[in-house]
Motif scaffolding. Structure first.
Motif, PDB file in Angstrom:
ATOM      1  N   TYR A   1       0.831  -1.210   0.000  1.00 42.98           N
ATOM      2  CA  TYR A   1       0.000   0.000   0.000  1.00 42.98           C
ATOM      3  C   TYR A   1       0.863   1.256   0.000  1.00 42.98           C
ATOM      4  CZ  TYR A   1       1.072  -0.062   5.013  1.00 42.98           C
ATOM      5  OH  TYR A   1       1.724  -0.078   6.221  1.00 42.98           O
ATOM      6  N   PHE A   2       0.317   2.304  -0.650  1.00 46.68           N
ATOM      7  CA  PHE A   2       0.971   3.602  -0.662  1.00 46.68           C
ATOM      8  C   PHE A   2       0.958   4.221   0.733  1.00 46.68           C
ATOM      9  CE2 PHE A   2       0.314   5.068  -5.352  1.00 46.68           C
ATOM     10  CZ  PHE A   2       1.527   4.494  -5.710  1.00 46.68           C
ATOM     11  N   GLU A   3       2.021   4.938   1.076  1.00 45.19           N
ATOM     12  CA  GLU A   3       1.998   5.733   2.293  1.00 45.19           C
ATOM     13  C   GLU A   3       0.951   6.837   2.134  1.00 45.19           C
ATOM     14  OE1 GLU A   3       5.851   7.455   2.703  1.00 45.19           O
ATOM     15  OE2 GLU A   3       5.680   8.666   0.894  1.00 45.19           O
ATOM     16  N   GLY A   4       0.384   7.305   3.240  1.00 45.35           N
ATOM     17  CA  GLY A   4      -0.614   8.362   3.184  1.00 45.35           C
ATOM     18  C   GLY A   4      -2.032   7.837   3.347  1.00 45.35           C
ATOM     19  N   ASP A   5      -3.016   8.705   3.144  1.00 43.79           N
ATOM     20  CA  ASP A   5      -4.422   8.382   3.409  1.00 43.79           C
ATOM     21  C   ASP A   5      -4.948   7.213   2.591  1.00 43.79           C
ATOM     22  OD1 ASP A   5      -4.516  10.362   5.265  1.00 43.79           O
ATOM     23  OD2 ASP A   5      -5.690  11.767   4.068  1.00 43.79           O
ATOM     24  N   TYR A   6      -4.577   7.151   1.312  1.00 39.12           N
ATOM     25  CA  TYR A   6      -5.035   6.067   0.445  1.00 39.12           C
ATOM     26  C   TYR A   6      -4.666   4.715   1.049  1.00 39.12           C
ATOM     27  CZ  TYR A   6      -4.859   3.182  -3.922  1.00 39.12           C
ATOM     28  OH  TYR A   6      -4.981   2.216  -4.872  1.00 39.12           O
ATOM     29  N   GLY A   7      -3.381   4.490   1.223  1.00 36.81           N
ATOM     30  CA  GLY A   7      -2.928   3.202   1.732  1.00 36.81           C
ATOM     31  C   GLY A   7      -3.350   2.930   3.163  1.00 36.81           C
ATOM     32  N   ALA A   8      -3.289   3.955   4.004  1.00 35.79           N
ATOM     33  CA  ALA A   8      -3.641   3.769   5.413  1.00 35.79           C
ATOM     34  C   ALA A   8      -5.101   3.360   5.566  1.00 35.79           C
ATOM     35  CB  ALA A   8      -3.361   5.045   6.199  1.00 35.79           C
ATOM     36  N   ASN A   9      -5.986   3.993   4.791  1.00 31.50           N
ATOM     37  CA  ASN A   9      -7.403   3.664   4.875  1.00 31.50           C
ATOM     38  C   ASN A   9      -7.682   2.267   4.331  1.00 31.50           C
ATOM     39  OD1 ASN A   9     -10.464   4.740   3.325  1.00 31.50           O
ATOM     40  ND2 ASN A   9     -10.178   4.182   5.459  1.00 31.50           N
ATOM     41  N   ALA A  10      -7.010   1.915   3.240  1.00 28.06           N
ATOM     42  CA  ALA A  10      -7.172   0.565   2.685  1.00 28.06           C
ATOM     43  C   ALA A  10      -6.706  -0.489   3.684  1.00 28.06           C
ATOM     44  CB  ALA A  10      -6.391   0.447   1.381  1.00 28.06           C
ATOM     45  N   LEU A  11      -5.591  -0.216   4.352  1.00 25.67           N
ATOM     46  CA  LEU A  11      -5.063  -1.162   5.338  1.00 25.67           C
ATOM     47  C   LEU A  11      -6.024  -1.347   6.508  1.00 25.67           C
ATOM     48  CD1 LEU A  11      -2.545  -2.913   6.027  1.00 25.67           C
ATOM     49  CD2 LEU A  11      -1.705  -0.939   7.345  1.00 25.67           C
ATOM     50  N   GLU A  12      -6.698  -0.274   6.914  1.00 26.94           N
ATOM     51  CA  GLU A  12      -7.702  -0.394   7.981  1.00 26.94           C
ATOM     52  C   GLU A  12      -8.730  -1.455   7.618  1.00 26.94           C
ATOM     53  OE1 GLU A  12      -9.517   3.208   9.690  1.00 26.94           O
ATOM     54  OE2 GLU A  12      -8.025   4.337   8.548  1.00 26.94           O
ATOM     55  N   GLY A  13      -9.201  -1.398   6.372  1.00 27.14           N
ATOM     56  CA  GLY A  13     -10.212  -2.350   5.935  1.00 27.14           C
ATOM     57  C   GLY A  13      -9.696  -3.776   5.866  1.00 27.14           C
ATOM     58  N   SER A  14      -8.496  -3.962   5.305  1.00 23.93           N
ATOM     59  CA  SER A  14      -7.965  -5.325   5.167  1.00 23.93           C
ATOM     60  C   SER A  14      -7.666  -5.948   6.522  1.00 23.93           C
ATOM     61  CB  SER A  14      -6.711  -5.323   4.291  1.00 23.93           C
ATOM     62  OG  SER A  14      -5.629  -4.656   4.918  1.00 23.93           O
ATOM     63  N   GLU A  15      -7.117  -5.159   7.439  1.00 28.53           N
ATOM     64  CA  GLU A  15      -6.790  -5.704   8.754  1.00 28.53           C
ATOM     65  C   GLU A  15      -8.050  -6.063   9.527  1.00 28.53           C
ATOM     66  OE1 GLU A  15      -2.414  -3.866   9.829  1.00 28.53           O
ATOM     67  OE2 GLU A  15      -4.191  -2.758  10.520  1.00 28.53           O
ATOM     68  N   TRP A  16      -9.079  -5.237   9.412  1.00 26.26           N
ATOM     69  CA  TRP A  16     -10.335  -5.533  10.105  1.00 26.26           C
ATOM     70  C   TRP A  16     -10.954  -6.815   9.558  1.00 26.26           C
ATOM     71  CZ3 TRP A  16     -15.456  -6.302   8.920  1.00 26.26           C
ATOM     72  CH2 TRP A  16     -16.361  -6.262   9.986  1.00 26.26           C
ATOM     73  N   ALA A  17     -11.021  -6.906   8.215  1.00 24.63           N
ATOM     74  CA  ALA A  17     -11.638  -8.083   7.593  1.00 24.63           C
ATOM     75  C   ALA A  17     -10.842  -9.347   7.887  1.00 24.63           C
ATOM     76  CB  ALA A  17     -11.752  -7.864   6.088  1.00 24.63           C
ATOM     77  N   ALA A  18      -9.522  -9.239   7.865  1.00 24.32           N
ATOM     78  CA  ALA A  18      -8.690 -10.407   8.146  1.00 24.32           C
ATOM     79  C   ALA A  18      -8.893 -10.901   9.577  1.00 24.32           C
ATOM     80  CB  ALA A  18      -7.225 -10.069   7.905  1.00 24.32           C
ATOM     81  N   GLU A  19      -8.978  -9.966  10.493  1.00 28.07           N
ATOM     82  CA  GLU A  19      -9.197 -10.347  11.896  1.00 28.07           C
ATOM     83  C   GLU A  19     -10.519 -11.085  12.054  1.00 28.07           C
ATOM     84  OE1 GLU A  19      -9.436  -8.349  16.379  1.00 28.07           O
ATOM     85  OE2 GLU A  19      -9.137  -7.075  14.615  1.00 28.07           O
ATOM     86  N   GLN A  20     -11.558 -10.592  11.381  1.00 24.98           N
ATOM     87  CA  GLN A  20     -12.868 -11.244  11.471  1.00 24.98           C
ATOM     88  C   GLN A  20     -12.824 -12.658  10.895  1.00 24.98           C
ATOM     89  OE1 GLN A  20     -15.336  -9.429  13.134  1.00 24.98           O
ATOM     90  NE2 GLN A  20     -13.544  -8.090  13.351  1.00 24.98           N
TER      91      GLN A  20
END
Length: 426
Positions: free
Chosen positions: A198-217
């Motif tokens: 993921y890109f540094e900054g809002d784009y990548g950070a926001n995408a990572l939020e989603g992937s980490e949440w979904a992976a945890e579930q």
């Protein structure tokens, strides 16, 4: 899209950008700043404001014609100009001809700030602003001016501003859909490790939020690889992900990075499914050496359908665009730009019917739309300022012979857990 370091300009690229901007601005040259309107009622009784005169409505575009998203910017600009030409040929909006003032910032935030200061007094709304960092830098000014703005960026950090409308889904929702797709199709299973470039900054950070949440579930874990926009050789990242034993890779970056990831992974034997955010793919990739790997390994999650879709509205748009711009690629930027322009048009018409074309009235008209449907994808709800306009995501796949280089794999649907995720995020 979250890019902070644009590629060096070439003489040819700069010349093409200048020529394109000149063509699009030709129609506005005859209108003086005095005509743009500064308030009061017009002869037809409609209250006017900045960007509105008795004969014209001016819209603004802060785009990238010379930076890393120049191809996307060109497609969006041309699609929105096509909409303006069609609208004007049909009599305009509120009895006025629509003009689009185009400014190229080359993905340079400071240039974008200067460009905004230059055009903001003379336009009523912005149907195009490319880039999360650009929009972030302009948020305070946009809110102060109350100017309806459609970013070509989908970070959740842009939600919550009355005048700023993120169209479709946000990056985190798309990544939740990506993990759901991989799980449902049994490409990954509980206990697996997922890579996320993921890109540094809002784009990548926001995408990572989603992937980490979904992976945890789902009982999985994410191994992240943060990169810069200038990182176009992902050999090191592929090696790290291979060593981590990933069973799939998500990527939230640009087209060059997606091509490198797929090409290097295939060459190194890391033949795992890859799912890209929509800004990470362009049809031009299918003319690169990475094309076979892209077709074999990559899917794309997007709030918009493929331009090869059978939706009547999409087919009509594609036919009109190829006629107006023969030889030009019909990519996701065309669909995105045309959709945004149609939505702005609907807002202006609604505001006109209410007797006012002030910025405040245009924003109010926009926020009243609960089921906005342009025929170019799923309907959107603009009444909730702090929530995405849509929660439904398409799954697409690269295809060299398809219009736009993508074909549909799954129609738009809301991934399980999105409601819970948004509720937890607050």
């Amino acid at each position: 899209m979250n890019v902070t370091h644009p590629r060096p300009r070439t003489t040819r690229t700069a010349a093409l950008a200048a020529a394109l901007a000149a063509v699009l601005l030709a129609g506005t040259a005859c209108s003086s700043k005095a005509e743009s309107g500064g308030g009061g009622d017009a002869a037809d009784g409609v209250k006017a404001g900045p960007g509105v005169s008795e004969k014209h409505i001016k819209l603004g575009a802060l785009t990238d014609l010379t930076g890393p998203y120049a191809t996307l910017g060109k497609s969006i600009v041309q699609a929105q100009q096509m909409w303006a030409d069609e609208t004007n040929a049909a009599g305009g909006i509120c009895g006025r001809q629509v003009e689009i003032v185009v400014k190229d910032h080359g993905y340079d935030v400071q240039k974008a700030v200067t460009a905004y200061a230059d055009i903001s007094p003379d336009v009523v709304a912005l149907p195009q602003v490319i880039g999360s960092p650009v929009v972030a830098a302009l948020l305070d000014d946009i809110e102060r001016d109350g100017m309806l703005t459609f970013p070509q960026a989908w970070a959740a950090s842009l939600l919550g501003k009355d005048a700023v409308q993120v169209l479709g889904t946000t990056y985190d929702i798309d990544m939740i859909a990506a993990v759901d797709f991989l799980t449902r199709t049994k490409k990954i299973a509980k206990g697996d490790t997922i890579g996320h470039v993921y890109f540094e900054g809002d784009y990548g950070a926001n995408a990572l939020e989603g992937s980490e949440w979904a992976a945890e579930q789902a009982g999985m874990k994410v191994v992240g690889q943060k990169i810069k926009a200038t990182d176009t050789d992902l050999t090191a990242q592929v090696s790290a992900l291979s060593n981590a034993g990933v069973k799939a890779v998500l990527i939230s970056a640009g087209p060059a990075q997606t091509a490198s990831l797929a090409g290097v992974a295939a060459a190194r034997g890391l033949r795992v499914p890859i799912v890209s955010s929509a800004p990470g793919y362009s049809p031009q990739l299918m003319k690169t050496p990475a094309a076979p790997a892209l077709e074999a390994m990559v899917h794309v999650v997007s709030a918009a359908p493929a331009v090869s879709s059978d939706l009547p509205g999409v087919k009509k748009m594609v036919a009109s665009y190829t006629k107006k711009y023969p030889g030009e690629p019909v990519d996701s930027g065309v669909l995105s730009g045309y959709n945004a322009a149609q939505l702005i048009g609907a807002d202006l018409k609604e505001a006109c019917e209410g007797g006012s074309l002030t910025r405040e009235a245009v924003v109010k008209a926009h926020r009243s739309q609960k089921n906005a449907d342009t025929g170019l994808g799923t309907p959107q709800n603009f009444t909730f300022v702090t929530e995405p306009a849509s929660r439904s995501t398409y799954v697409l796949k690269p295809a060299a012979k398809a219009v736009g280089g993508l074909v549909g794999v799954e129609d738009a649907h809301e991934a399980p857990g999105v409601d819970a995720y948004l509720a937890a995020r607050g």
